[in-house]
Design a protein around this motif. Structure first.
Motif, PDB file in Angstrom:
ATOM      1  N   LYS A   1       0.848  -1.195   0.000  1.00  0.00           N
ATOM      2  CA  LYS A   1       0.000   0.000   0.000  1.00  0.00           C
ATOM      3  C   LYS A   1       0.884   1.246   0.000  1.00  0.00           C
ATOM      4  O   LYS A   1       1.881   1.313   0.694  1.00  0.00           O
ATOM      5  N   GLY A   2       0.509   2.212  -0.806  1.00  0.00           N
ATOM      6  CA  GLY A   2       1.261   3.456  -0.901  1.00  0.00           C
ATOM      7  C   GLY A   2       2.385   3.409  -1.926  1.00  0.00           C
ATOM      8  O   GLY A   2       2.919   4.443  -2.306  1.00  0.00           O
ATOM      9  N   GLN A   3       2.756   2.202  -2.357  1.00  0.00           N
ATOM     10  CA  GLN A   3       3.830   2.079  -3.336  1.00  0.00           C
ATOM     11  C   GLN A   3       3.325   1.603  -4.696  1.00  0.00           C
ATOM     12  O   GLN A   3       4.075   1.608  -5.662  1.00  0.00           O
ATOM     13  N   ASP A   4       2.095   1.158  -4.749  1.00  0.00           N
ATOM     14  CA  ASP A   4       1.554   0.641  -6.002  1.00  0.00           C
ATOM     15  C   ASP A   4       0.047   0.804  -5.988  1.00  0.00           C
ATOM     16  O   ASP A   4      -0.546   1.233  -4.984  1.00  0.00           O
ATOM     17  N   SER A   5      -0.589   0.447  -7.090  1.00  0.00           N
ATOM     18  CA  SER A   5      -2.044   0.465  -7.198  1.00  0.00           C
ATOM     19  C   SER A   5      -2.445  -0.398  -8.389  1.00  0.00           C
ATOM     20  O   SER A   5      -1.590  -0.908  -9.115  1.00  0.00           O
ATOM     21  N   VAL A   6      -3.748  -0.562  -8.563  1.00  0.00           N
ATOM     22  CA  VAL A   6      -4.289  -1.341  -9.683  1.00  0.00           C
ATOM     23  C   VAL A   6      -5.287  -0.454 -10.412  1.00  0.00           C
ATOM     24  O   VAL A   6      -6.161   0.155  -9.782  1.00  0.00           O
ATOM     25  N   LEU A   7      -5.153  -0.397 -11.715  1.00  0.00           N
ATOM     26  CA  LEU A   7      -6.088   0.371 -12.537  1.00  0.00           C
ATOM     27  C   LEU A   7      -6.798  -0.562 -13.499  1.00  0.00           C
ATOM     28  O   LEU A   7      -6.169  -1.423 -14.110  1.00  0.00           O
ATOM     29  N   VAL A   8      -8.110  -0.395 -13.622  1.00  0.00           N
ATOM     30  CA  VAL A   8      -8.883  -1.096 -14.641  1.00  0.00           C
ATOM     31  C   VAL A   8      -8.942  -0.134 -15.817  1.00  0.00           C
ATOM     32  O   VAL A   8      -9.370   1.020 -15.665  1.00  0.00           O
ATOM     33  N   VAL A   9      -8.476  -0.586 -16.971  1.00  0.00           N
ATOM     34  CA  VAL A   9      -8.324   0.311 -18.120  1.00  0.00           C
ATOM     35  C   VAL A   9      -8.898  -0.303 -19.397  1.00  0.00           C
ATOM     36  O   VAL A   9      -9.259  -1.477 -19.433  1.00  0.00           O
ATOM     37  N   SER A  10      -8.903   0.500 -20.446  1.00  0.00           N
ATOM     38  CA  SER A  10      -9.323   0.027 -21.777  1.00  0.00           C
ATOM     39  C   SER A  10      -8.176  -0.753 -22.410  1.00  0.00           C
ATOM     40  O   SER A  10      -7.034  -0.708 -21.940  1.00  0.00           O
ATOM     41  N   GLU A  11      -8.463  -1.411 -23.504  1.00  0.00           N
ATOM     42  CA  GLU A  11      -7.431  -2.174 -24.210  1.00  0.00           C
ATOM     43  C   GLU A  11      -6.306  -1.262 -24.694  1.00  0.00           C
ATOM     44  O   GLU A  11      -5.120  -1.596 -24.577  1.00  0.00           O
ATOM     45  N   ASP A  12      -6.654  -0.093 -25.224  1.00  0.00           N
ATOM     46  CA  ASP A  12      -5.623   0.836 -25.705  1.00  0.00           C
ATOM     47  C   ASP A  12      -4.719   1.301 -24.565  1.00  0.00           C
ATOM     48  O   ASP A  12      -3.494   1.362 -24.711  1.00  0.00           O
ATOM     49  N   ASP A  13      -5.328   1.646 -23.416  1.00  0.00           N
ATOM     50  CA  ASP A  13      -4.529   2.080 -22.265  1.00  0.00           C
ATOM     51  C   ASP A  13      -3.682   0.929 -21.723  1.00  0.00           C
ATOM     52  O   ASP A  13      -2.565   1.148 -21.257  1.00  0.00           O
ATOM     53  N   TYR A  14      -4.183  -0.284 -21.808  1.00  0.00           N
ATOM     54  CA  TYR A  14      -3.404  -1.465 -21.401  1.00  0.00           C
ATOM     55  C   TYR A  14      -2.170  -1.598 -22.291  1.00  0.00           C
ATOM     56  O   TYR A  14      -1.048  -1.761 -21.804  1.00  0.00           O
ATOM     57  N   ASP A  15      -2.382  -1.505 -23.607  1.00  0.00           N
ATOM     58  CA  ASP A  15      -1.280  -1.668 -24.561  1.00  0.00           C
ATOM     59  C   ASP A  15      -0.188  -0.602 -24.374  1.00  0.00           C
ATOM     60  O   ASP A  15       0.995  -0.902 -24.493  1.00  0.00           O
ATOM     61  N   SER A  16      -0.604   0.618 -24.057  1.00  0.00           N
ATOM     62  CA  SER A  16       0.366   1.722 -23.946  1.00  0.00           C
ATOM     63  C   SER A  16       0.766   2.038 -22.502  1.00  0.00           C
ATOM     64  O   SER A  16       1.533   2.970 -22.275  1.00  0.00           O
ATOM     65  N   CYS A  17       0.245   1.282 -21.534  1.00  0.00           N
ATOM     66  CA  CYS A  17       0.493   1.555 -20.103  1.00  0.00           C
ATOM     67  C   CYS A  17       0.095   2.979 -19.736  1.00  0.00           C
ATOM     68  O   CYS A  17       0.766   3.661 -18.954  1.00  0.00           O
ATOM     69  N   ASN A  18      -1.006   3.446 -20.296  1.00  0.00           N
ATOM     70  CA  ASN A  18      -1.510   4.791 -20.025  1.00  0.00           C
ATOM     71  C   ASN A  18      -2.290   4.777 -18.706  1.00  0.00           C
ATOM     72  O   ASN A  18      -3.336   4.137 -18.601  1.00  0.00           O
ATOM     73  N   THR A  19      -1.794   5.497 -17.705  1.00  0.00           N
ATOM     74  CA  THR A  19      -2.421   5.531 -16.380  1.00  0.00           C
ATOM     75  C   THR A  19      -3.316   6.758 -16.187  1.00  0.00           C
ATOM     76  O   THR A  19      -3.874   6.946 -15.113  1.00  0.00           O
ATOM     77  N   ALA A  20      -3.463   7.588 -17.229  1.00  0.00           N
ATOM     78  CA  ALA A  20      -4.155   8.873 -17.098  1.00  0.00           C
ATOM     79  C   ALA A  20      -5.674   8.780 -16.934  1.00  0.00           C
ATOM     80  O   ALA A  20      -6.267   9.605 -16.245  1.00  0.00           O
ATOM     81  N   SER A  21      -6.314   7.788 -17.545  1.00  0.00           N
ATOM     82  CA  SER A  21      -7.788   7.774 -17.512  1.00  0.00           C
ATOM     83  C   SER A  21      -8.342   6.373 -17.231  1.00  0.00           C
ATOM     84  O   SER A  21      -9.002   5.784 -18.076  1.00  0.00           O
ATOM     85  N   PRO A  22      -8.102   5.847 -16.031  1.00  0.00           N
ATOM     86  CA  PRO A  22      -8.623   4.508 -15.719  1.00  0.00           C
ATOM     87  C   PRO A  22     -10.133   4.516 -15.539  1.00  0.00           C
ATOM     88  O   PRO A  22     -10.728   5.537 -15.203  1.00  0.00           O
ATOM     89  N   MET A  23     -10.738   3.364 -15.776  1.00  0.00           N
ATOM     90  CA  MET A  23     -12.166   3.194 -15.520  1.00  0.00           C
ATOM     91  C   MET A  23     -12.405   3.021 -14.021  1.00  0.00           C
ATOM     92  O   MET A  23     -13.449   3.376 -13.505  1.00  0.00           O
ATOM     93  N   LYS A  24     -11.384   2.446 -13.341  1.00  0.00           N
ATOM     94  CA  LYS A  24     -11.448   2.250 -11.898  1.00  0.00           C
ATOM     95  C   LYS A  24     -10.026   2.234 -11.368  1.00  0.00           C
ATOM     96  O   LYS A  24      -9.123   1.698 -12.003  1.00  0.00           O
ATOM     97  N   SER A  25      -9.844   2.825 -10.190  1.00  0.00           N
ATOM     98  CA  SER A  25      -8.533   2.862  -9.553  1.00  0.00           C
ATOM     99  C   SER A  25      -8.662   2.275  -8.139  1.00  0.00           C
ATOM    100  O   SER A  25      -9.587   2.620  -7.402  1.00  0.00           O
ATOM    101  N   MET A  26      -7.730   1.386  -7.788  1.00  0.00           N
ATOM    102  CA  MET A  26      -7.737   0.752  -6.466  1.00  0.00           C
ATOM    103  C   MET A  26      -6.330   0.891  -5.874  1.00  0.00           C
ATOM    104  O   MET A  26      -5.347   0.644  -6.571  1.00  0.00           O
ATOM    105  N   ASN A  27      -6.240   1.266  -4.578  1.00  0.00           N
ATOM    106  CA  ASN A  27      -4.917   1.512  -4.006  1.00  0.00           C
ATOM    107  C   ASN A  27      -4.794   1.149  -2.527  1.00  0.00           C
ATOM    108  O   ASN A  27      -3.979   1.720  -1.821  1.00  0.00           O
ATOM    109  N   ASP A  28      -5.560   0.194  -2.054  1.00  0.00           N
ATOM    110  CA  ASP A  28      -5.566  -0.120  -0.619  1.00  0.00           C
ATOM    111  C   ASP A  28      -4.612  -1.237  -0.189  1.00  0.00           C
ATOM    112  O   ASP A  28      -4.580  -1.612   0.968  1.00  0.00           O
ATOM    113  N   GLY A  29      -3.824  -1.784  -1.106  1.00  0.00           N
ATOM    114  CA  GLY A  29      -2.862  -2.834  -0.760  1.00  0.00           C
ATOM    115  C   GLY A  29      -3.420  -4.237  -0.873  1.00  0.00           C
ATOM    116  O   GLY A  29      -2.676  -5.200  -0.996  1.00  0.00           O
TER     117      GLY A  29
END
Length: 195
Positions: free
Chosen positions: A67-95
């Motif tokens: 926790k505090g060092q990483d997170s998980v983002l649910v993203v589109s296929e394009d954002d997955y391919d490019s590792c784009n963290t700017a516009s996730p559909m969902k963001s989770m960061n509780d460890g």
């Protein structure tokens, strides 16, 4: 005589409880990456890990990380391919992030740290579609003996469809469990009535 009756009932009750605990569906919580968890530069590609598993609607993925060092983002296929963290559909960061599948189809997860995503901390998987039984397609009426089929009947005929591979459904497993429990309860009642 009375003690043997109690002993038999106790044994049957233990067997019944053991059966119930083993026959109920296994937990649908799935730890992403197994023991390794959600880490930067994993020893095994997460998508390869996912290919060895089967994911169903209502299953829950558990992402364990610092926790505090990483997170998980649910993203589109394009954002997955490019590792784009700017516009996730969902963001989770509780460890210990949990994500429950609410539909079938593809899902894309990446680390909230773009550098970690580029090192392989990303996951693509497909949730299987539940088996849906459909009514059989009616056959066109047969032509009377001695006549040839009309050209329109041949044009309107529905081509045969390939059978869809079946997967065990949770409801059939539940039905089987109910049948076995009923049989064991019946056995318990019969054995008690004998004594």
């Amino acid at each position: 005589m009375e003690s043997s009756k109690i002993y038999l009932v106790s044994i049957l009750a233990v067997v019944l409880l053991g059966f119930l605990s083993s026959s109920t569906e296994a937990s649908n919580n799935i730890l992403v990456g197994g023991k390794m968890g959600w880490v930067s530069n994993p020893s095994e590609n997460y998508t390869s890990w996912a290919s060895r598993n089967r994911f169903n609607i209502a299953d829950t993925l558990i992402f364990k990380y610092n926790k505090g060092q990483d997170s998980v983002l649910v993203v589109s296929e394009d954002d997955y391919d490019s590792c784009n963290t700017a516009s996730p559909m969902k963001s989770m960061n509780d460890g210990e992030s949990k994500f429950t599948f609410d539909r079938s189809g593809p899902f894309y997860f990446i680390s909230g740290n773009q550098g970690s995503c580029q090192k392989g901390e990303k996951l693509y998987l497909v949730v299987i579609t539940p088996k849906v039984s459909s009514p059989p397609t009616p056959s066109p009426p047969a032509a009377p003996l001695g006549s040839s089929p009309s050209p329109t009947a041949e044009i309107n005929a529905t081509p045969p469809t390939a059978p869809v591979p079946s997967t065990p459904s949770k409801s059939s497993s539940t039905t089987n469990s109910i049948v076995w429990v009923s049989a064991l309860v019946s056995l318990l009642v019969v054995s008690v009535s004998i004594y």
